[in-house]
Design a protein around this motif. Structure first.
Motif, PDB file in Angstrom:
ATOM      1  N   ALA A   1       0.832  -1.205   0.000  1.00 10.79           N
ATOM      2  CA  ALA A   1       0.000   0.000   0.000  1.00 10.79           C
ATOM      3  C   ALA A   1       0.865   1.253   0.000  1.00 10.79           C
ATOM      4  O   ALA A   1       0.611   2.198  -0.744  1.00 10.79           O
ATOM      5  CB  ALA A   1      -0.935  -0.008   1.208  1.00 10.79           C
TER       6      ALA A   1
ATOM      7  N   LEU B   1      -8.654   4.794  -4.918  1.00 10.80           N
ATOM      8  CA  LEU B   1      -7.966   4.188  -3.773  1.00 10.80           C
ATOM      9  C   LEU B   1      -8.599   4.638  -2.457  1.00 10.80           C
ATOM     10  O   LEU B   1      -8.804   3.827  -1.556  1.00 10.80           O
ATOM     11  CB  LEU B   1      -6.478   4.543  -3.787  1.00 10.80           C
ATOM     12  CG  LEU B   1      -5.618   3.822  -4.805  1.00 10.80           C
ATOM     13  CD1 LEU B   1      -4.207   4.406  -4.800  1.00 10.80           C
ATOM     14  CD2 LEU B   1      -5.575   2.339  -4.527  1.00 10.80           C
TER      15      LEU B   1
ATOM     16  N   ALA C   1      -6.698  -2.539   4.157  1.00 11.48           N
ATOM     17  CA  ALA C   1      -7.155  -1.600   3.128  1.00 11.48           C
ATOM     18  C   ALA C   1      -7.021  -0.157   3.595  1.00 11.48           C
ATOM     19  O   ALA C   1      -6.760   0.735   2.792  1.00 11.48           O
ATOM     20  CB  ALA C   1      -8.598  -1.901   2.731  1.00 11.48           C
ATOM     21  N   SER C   2      -7.166   0.061   4.881  1.00 11.62           N
ATOM     22  CA  SER C   2      -7.097   1.434   5.399  1.00 11.62           C
ATOM     23  C   SER C   2      -5.700   2.038   5.279  1.00 11.62           C
ATOM     24  O   SER C   2      -5.537   3.252   5.381  1.00 11.62           O
ATOM     25  CB  SER C   2      -7.546   1.469   6.857  1.00 11.62           C
ATOM     26  OG  SER C   2      -6.671   0.717   7.660  1.00 11.62           O
TER      27      SER C   2
ATOM     28  N   SER D   1     -10.524   2.173   0.101  1.00 14.33           N
ATOM     29  CA  SER D   1      -9.806   1.955   1.358  1.00 14.33           C
ATOM     30  C   SER D   1     -10.758   1.707   2.520  1.00 14.33           C
ATOM     31  O   SER D   1     -10.324   1.323   3.605  1.00 14.33           O
ATOM     32  CB  SER D   1      -8.901   3.138   1.670  1.00 14.33           C
ATOM     33  OG  SER D   1      -9.664   4.283   2.003  1.00 14.33           O
TER      34      SER D   1
ATOM     35  N   TYR E   1      -4.014   2.432   2.665  1.00 14.41           N
ATOM     36  CA  TYR E   1      -4.008   3.326   1.513  1.00 14.41           C
ATOM     37  C   TYR E   1      -4.492   4.719   1.918  1.00 14.41           C
ATOM     38  O   TYR E   1      -3.895   5.726   1.552  1.00 14.41           O
ATOM     39  CB  TYR E   1      -4.905   2.776   0.392  1.00 14.41           C
ATOM     40  CG  TYR E   1      -4.338   1.558  -0.285  1.00 14.41           C
ATOM     41  CD1 TYR E   1      -3.462   1.687  -1.353  1.00 14.41           C
ATOM     42  CD2 TYR E   1      -4.678   0.276   0.134  1.00 14.41           C
ATOM     43  CE1 TYR E   1      -2.934   0.580  -1.986  1.00 14.41           C
ATOM     44  CE2 TYR E   1      -4.156  -0.843  -0.495  1.00 14.41           C
ATOM     45  CZ  TYR E   1      -3.285  -0.680  -1.549  1.00 14.41           C
ATOM     46  OH  TYR E   1      -2.762  -1.784  -2.168  1.00 14.41           O
ATOM     47  N   ARG E   2      -5.595   4.767   2.677  1.00  9.94           N
ATOM     48  CA  ARG E   2      -6.149   6.042   3.110  1.00  9.94           C
ATOM     49  C   ARG E   2      -5.172   6.794   3.997  1.00  9.94           C
ATOM     50  O   ARG E   2      -4.935   7.990   3.812  1.00  9.94           O
ATOM     51  CB  ARG E   2      -7.469   5.835   3.856  1.00  9.94           C
ATOM     52  CG  ARG E   2      -8.068   7.140   4.376  1.00  9.94           C
ATOM     53  CD  ARG E   2      -9.305   6.919   5.232  1.00  9.94           C
ATOM     54  NE  ARG E   2      -9.194   5.840   6.183  1.00  9.94           N
ATOM     55  CZ  ARG E   2      -8.583   5.939   7.369  1.00  9.94           C
ATOM     56  NH1 ARG E   2      -7.999   7.062   7.725  1.00  9.94           N
ATOM     57  NH2 ARG E   2      -8.536   4.906   8.187  1.00  9.94           N
TER      58      ARG E   2
END
Length: 75
Positions: free
Chosen positions: A10, A41, A52-53, A45, A55-56
């Motif tokens: 990421a 993205l 996944a978070s 996210s 990316y944020r």
């Protein structure tokens, strides 16, 4: 301090995207297309997928530089 032994995909993806958005020579149209990728993205996210978070979190850190570069592009 924990230093991961494996690189975080990421972080790598976001850093590459941020670099490509802050290069002054990149054409404006290409920067806009890449901005849509950043938007995707951010949207994804929030998915209930492990990590996944990340990316944020990383995008939040680099967005000020990205938008400053975009501002310079359109001056």
């Amino acid at each position: 301090v924990h230093i991961p032994t494996k690189p975080c995909p990421a972080l790598q993806v976001v850093d590459i995207l941020a670099d490509s958005l802050t290069i002054a020579e990149t054409p404006a149209a290409l920067k806009i297309a890449r901005l849509f990728l950043a938007s995707d993205l951010l949207h994804n996210s929030t998915a209930p997928v492990r990590n996944a978070s990340r990316y944020r979190v990383r995008l939040q850190a680099v967005l000020p530089d990205i938008f400053e570069s975009l501002h310079e592009t359109y001056r």
